[in-house]
Design a protein around this motif. Sequence first.
Motif, PDB file in Angstrom:
ATOM      1  N   GLU A 453       0.741  -1.344   0.023  1.00 41.67           N
ATOM      2  CA  GLU A 453      -0.023   0.013   0.015  1.00 41.67           C
ATOM      3  C   GLU A 453       0.778   1.344   0.085  1.00 41.67           C
ATOM      4  O   GLU A 453       0.342   2.290  -0.483  1.00 41.67           O
ATOM      5  CB  GLU A 453      -0.969  -0.108   1.205  1.00 41.67           C
ATOM      6  CG  GLU A 453      -2.070  -0.947   0.929  1.00 41.67           C
ATOM      7  CD  GLU A 453      -2.846  -1.404   2.055  1.00 41.67           C
ATOM      8  OE1 GLU A 453      -2.614  -0.781   3.207  1.00 41.67           O
ATOM      9  OE2 GLU A 453      -3.726  -2.203   1.918  1.00 41.67           O
ATOM     10  N   VAL A 462      -0.908  -3.863 -10.118  1.00 42.33           N
ATOM     11  CA  VAL A 462      -1.731  -3.630  -9.066  1.00 42.33           C
ATOM     12  C   VAL A 462      -1.531  -2.363  -8.478  1.00 42.33           C
ATOM     13  O   VAL A 462      -2.397  -1.698  -8.055  1.00 42.33           O
ATOM     14  CB  VAL A 462      -1.387  -4.902  -7.930  1.00 42.33           C
ATOM     15  CG1 VAL A 462      -2.311  -4.598  -6.673  1.00 42.33           C
ATOM     16  CG2 VAL A 462      -1.831  -6.359  -8.416  1.00 42.33           C
TER      17      VAL A 462
ATOM     18  N   VAL C  24      -6.144  -9.829   7.535  1.00 45.21           N
ATOM     19  CA  VAL C  24      -5.412  -8.430   7.045  1.00 45.21           C
ATOM     20  C   VAL C  24      -6.519  -7.351   7.057  1.00 45.21           C
ATOM     21  O   VAL C  24      -6.379  -6.141   7.688  1.00 45.21           O
ATOM     22  CB  VAL C  24      -4.786  -8.725   5.572  1.00 45.21           C
ATOM     23  CG1 VAL C  24      -4.401  -7.157   5.272  1.00 45.21           C
ATOM     24  CG2 VAL C  24      -3.589  -9.367   5.704  1.00 45.21           C
ATOM     25  N   VAL C  95     -11.757 -14.628  -3.812  1.00 44.93           N
ATOM     26  CA  VAL C  95     -11.690 -14.988  -5.186  1.00 44.93           C
ATOM     27  C   VAL C  95     -13.087 -14.881  -5.875  1.00 44.93           C
ATOM     28  O   VAL C  95     -13.864 -16.104  -5.825  1.00 44.93           O
ATOM     29  CB  VAL C  95     -11.228 -16.320  -5.283  1.00 44.93           C
ATOM     30  CG1 VAL C  95     -11.052 -16.579  -6.885  1.00 44.93           C
ATOM     31  CG2 VAL C  95      -9.481 -16.292  -4.848  1.00 44.93           C
ATOM     32  N   PRO C 115      -9.156  -9.331  -5.145  1.00 42.03           N
ATOM     33  CA  PRO C 115      -7.846  -9.503  -4.602  1.00 42.03           C
ATOM     34  C   PRO C 115      -6.926  -8.370  -5.205  1.00 42.03           C
ATOM     35  O   PRO C 115      -7.313  -7.661  -6.322  1.00 42.03           O
ATOM     36  CB  PRO C 115      -7.350 -10.732  -5.410  1.00 42.03           C
ATOM     37  CG  PRO C 115      -8.455 -11.324  -6.111  1.00 42.03           C
ATOM     38  CD  PRO C 115      -9.432 -10.551  -6.076  1.00 42.03           C
ATOM     39  N   GLY C 116      -6.140  -7.723  -4.277  1.00 40.36           N
ATOM     40  CA  GLY C 116      -5.200  -6.564  -4.620  1.00 40.36           C
ATOM     41  C   GLY C 116      -5.864  -5.219  -4.382  1.00 40.36           C
ATOM     42  O   GLY C 116      -5.270  -4.377  -4.675  1.00 40.36           O
ATOM     43  N   THR C 117      -6.977  -5.305  -3.578  1.00 38.07           N
ATOM     44  CA  THR C 117      -7.490  -4.011  -3.337  1.00 38.07           C
ATOM     45  C   THR C 117      -6.659  -3.576  -2.224  1.00 38.07           C
ATOM     46  O   THR C 117      -6.808  -4.404  -1.366  1.00 38.07           O
ATOM     47  CB  THR C 117      -9.049  -4.067  -2.927  1.00 38.07           C
ATOM     48  OG1 THR C 117      -9.874  -4.851  -4.036  1.00 38.07           O
ATOM     49  CG2 THR C 117      -9.734  -2.880  -2.698  1.00 38.07           C
ATOM     50  N   PRO C 118      -6.364  -2.180  -2.270  1.00 38.90           N
ATOM     51  CA  PRO C 118      -5.690  -1.604  -1.018  1.00 38.90           C
ATOM     52  C   PRO C 118      -6.645  -1.521   0.193  1.00 38.90           C
ATOM     53  O   PRO C 118      -7.770  -1.142  -0.010  1.00 38.90           O
ATOM     54  CB  PRO C 118      -5.135  -0.400  -1.427  1.00 38.90           C
ATOM     55  CG  PRO C 118      -5.487  -0.299  -3.156  1.00 38.90           C
ATOM     56  CD  PRO C 118      -6.443  -1.320  -3.245  1.00 38.90           C
ATOM     57  N   THR C 119      -6.119  -1.781   1.288  1.00 39.77           N
ATOM     58  CA  THR C 119      -7.163  -1.837   2.533  1.00 39.77           C
ATOM     59  C   THR C 119      -7.651  -0.626   2.620  1.00 39.77           C
ATOM     60  O   THR C 119      -9.007  -0.555   2.856  1.00 39.77           O
ATOM     61  CB  THR C 119      -6.647  -2.357   3.778  1.00 39.77           C
ATOM     62  OG1 THR C 119      -5.406  -1.801   3.962  1.00 39.77           O
ATOM     63  CG2 THR C 119      -6.306  -3.899   3.539  1.00 39.77           C
ATOM     64  N   PRO C 120      -7.006   0.750   2.289  1.00 43.49           N
ATOM     65  CA  PRO C 120      -7.572   2.198   2.713  1.00 43.49           C
ATOM     66  C   PRO C 120      -8.750   2.278   1.818  1.00 43.49           C
ATOM     67  O   PRO C 120      -9.627   2.943   2.209  1.00 43.49           O
ATOM     68  CB  PRO C 120      -6.432   3.042   2.194  1.00 43.49           C
ATOM     69  CG  PRO C 120      -5.117   2.378   2.274  1.00 43.49           C
ATOM     70  CD  PRO C 120      -5.409   0.811   2.004  1.00 43.49           C
TER      71      PRO C 120
END
Lengths: 555, 313, 137
Positions: A453, A462, C24, C95, C115-120
């Motif tokens: 991030e 990504v 996570v 998935v 998948p790959g999404t930033p947590t913010p």
Amino acid sequence: MSSEYKDAKAKFEASVAKVLQRNKERKENFTTGGGLPLERFYGPDSLPSADYVKDVGFPGEYPFTRGVQPTMYRGRFWTMRQYAGFATAEESNERYRYLLSQGTTGLSVAFDLPTQIGYDSDDPMAQGECGKVGVAIDSLRDMEILFDQIPLNKVSTSMTINAPASVLLAMYICVGEKQGVPMDALSGTIQNDILKEYIARGTYIFPPKPSMRLITDIFGFCSENVPKWNTISISGYHIREAGSTAAQEVAFTLADGIAYVEAAKQKGLDPNVFGERLSFFFNAHNDFLEEVAKFRAARRMWARIMKERFGVTNPKAQMLRFHTQTGGSTLTAQQPENNIVRVTMQALAAVLGGTQSLHTNSMDEALALPSEKSVGIALKTQQIIAYESGVANTVDPLGGSYVIENLTEEIEKKAFEYIGQIDDMGGMLVAIEKGYVQKHIQDAAYEYQRSVESKQAIVVGVNQFQIEENRGEMNLLTVDSSVGERQIAKLRELRESRDNIAVKNSLEDIKKAAGDESENLMPHIIKAVRNYATEGEICGVLRNVFGEYTENIVL
Amino acid sequence: MDKLIDKALAGDTRAIARIISLIENGDPVSDAVMRRIYPLTGRAVVIGITGSPGAGKSTLTDKVIESFRKQGKTVGIIAIDPSSPFSGGAILADRIRMQRHTGDDGVYIRSMGTRGSLGGLSRGTREAVLLLDACGKDVIVIETVGVGQSEVDIIKLADTVCVVLVPGMGDDIQIMKAGIMEIADVFAINKADKPGVDRVAAEVRLMLDLVKNRPWTPPVHLTIAENGDGVDEFAESILKHHDFIKNSPEGAKVEYRRLSSEVEDILLKNLSRRTEKIWKNHMSEELMKELAARETNPYLVAADILKKIFPHG
Amino acid sequence: MDERKIRVVVAKPGLDGHDRGAKVVARALRDAGMEVIYTGLRQTPEQIVETVLQEDADAVGISILSGAHTFYFNKIIDMLKEKDASDVIVFGGGVIPDADIPGLLEAGAGAVFGPGTPTPECVEWLEKAVAEKRSKE
């Protein structure tokens, strides 16, 4: 080092200092993916081992740093083993026969979750899950269909099955019986590694104590009856997928291995004998150099553990033989074709690390189950490495590389540190109970997520080099929801047609044997399976006797 | 609001849950809610379960629930986990071990974060207990944070405090130091299939023997929460202690002490809220400058304000 | 009034044991100041919905990597409706093929993160969704 070298190096360093004044490097500190420091340059003076024979040695010889066979892939390539299975036994059988026709040399069975957790397809807990992540197997009847026209004396079969491993192995043995293949001609592997289920993968059923007993029962039974069978595949793969570093993957996997050896020894089994049938399973991740070093370190460490800690003298029982799968969590849903390239490098690392068998992931696995086409490409990737790249033509080609030998030693050091801490705690079972292992893995996973991030770690497509894309075009495999219904119908028919009294008696038998720790459960389970008792029925009996495990959360 | 309370008293899960949130958030309606429900309280058996992390508190709580459910009693659980001092957030994961009771109408489980409160409880724990009591739960179990620190606030809330110890964790001594031993009414030495259990049990009994002539000697139970061994007996001791509390002069003393601390706490909470307001009104840029220049000092300022609030001292 | 925290249930329905993502996300939500009720593995839809009610959660996040997402999303959303709790925000990830996402959103899911999404991104979306939900109370 010679004074000539020293002078030359001093000169080199002075000139580097000048370069650095003009142009800073990309980062202040360089590390491997797992956080091990990386020097700017490694030379003959940075070779860690003064004693080549003792610490590196020759291929096929202790401590096996350079490989477990003297000729490695010059003799025979690794086994190209693609993990596959979905929907019903009929459909999976078709996929296996396709793979065999395409040149795959070993089967690897993926079971659906109800099968992995000991539920029949008609159990309420199985709702929505039948045939989804693997094939649904309820009874010997399904297993007969799964291996229809596949001669068990000609293929080696790996089965990813853990908590109910005894039941599935029993089914495989019975299919062999029906094909006229005796037990001692069967070859293959069951995963049978419950500790990593508690740590990372989640398909446990029973608490640790009875689980360890089921495992050692299999060790004992197979030593005598199924001598070519790998009774366990001690797996770091899922530990790594859960987010561990490379060094943690090695440490926790070998610590699991130590726990199994100790449990089997306590049962009176000889590690010189059962040690030959222990196999391992690792992940191949992105950091190429670190991964190659990791495999080499793991091999050396296990040899040392078996020899020094357990006094094993049989070289075959000192060898760490392993299967590798490329890292599923490194696949991206974005620009999925890029995954082909990732898989290629990961597979190459596994080959340069001396793997015995390999599964290459398909590019679309971050999106769904792999389609036939993408599975094909994944297999071809291995064939290209084997037949075209030339890396298989000499043994351990990266051995002696300054950086590789150095990293091999660094990983060994770090991993032995973890193992020391686990020993101090009282062993792996205690460490899992205390959440020590889980905590380390989750911290590493979280840290990695944060570094992606903050763009300290770059994932192409990504968090950098993104493009607008339309993924509607991908041809994905979907499992239709009728699989559950079809399985349930088959089960109903089975329960009506089999000899239910024999089933009841053999289940009763298992119950009694389960209560008596001195009894080996395997023969009882084989008998029940032969009578077409279902997996859910057998596990149900064991659940009642053993109880069920609840996870230990550390966040 | 009254409608929400009615629904809660009728047993509506979501209404109960909502009211607990209001209280936990310090919503101004809290006091009114408490005044309304208080007359209905005082019937439940209130149990506190405390002990260090890894002692198996949640698993034991899970089995205690089962034991009481077998007797037909309804159970409410308040499970407390620490809030992060940095973000104020929390991961509340105690209920994992009790999830099999989710779906049983006779069991209500609520997880709470400490939200900055010390002493092993969360803000609003007391009120949540009273609410569950008023809503007719027969037994209420409070599982404290269990961070090994001094968790003595539980005696202000629970009729019966259970301390869970475990062999071989090396933290028994810590607990004794932290003063947890003194608050125990019932002991569970959990994971009693582990080596060292006899030593821990002996140590506890030795400590208990130091105090002579107790009206209630805390019983020491060996339990294996994982498979339920010893839990029924443990639960029985809890009820016995509860009987003792309700039917003895010592019990009355405990009750008075608790009620007194309740009033004190409510006073404190209200005063502190008011103090905050008064200080905000009183504070000025000028005053802060004077303070910073050491022309006056916080003691004088506070005394000044106090004189205004309490003119008669 | 002190502060009204956002309460989120993070759940793993079904038999899928891949909980890296769920954990996570749980940590990221905690670090954003939320109270996360973590249910652990192998939850039935009934258990998840009952947990949401007992915990007075504003939202429930479900993580599925086994391919059983359509089944579980629909079931959980339907049961929340039945319990008169359709105001609870349902979101999830895992998935999940792109082609299935519109169906999940139509059924009532607020968002599905791949998948790959930033947590913010996930945190921000949830904060906004909860604020909107509360404004309607």
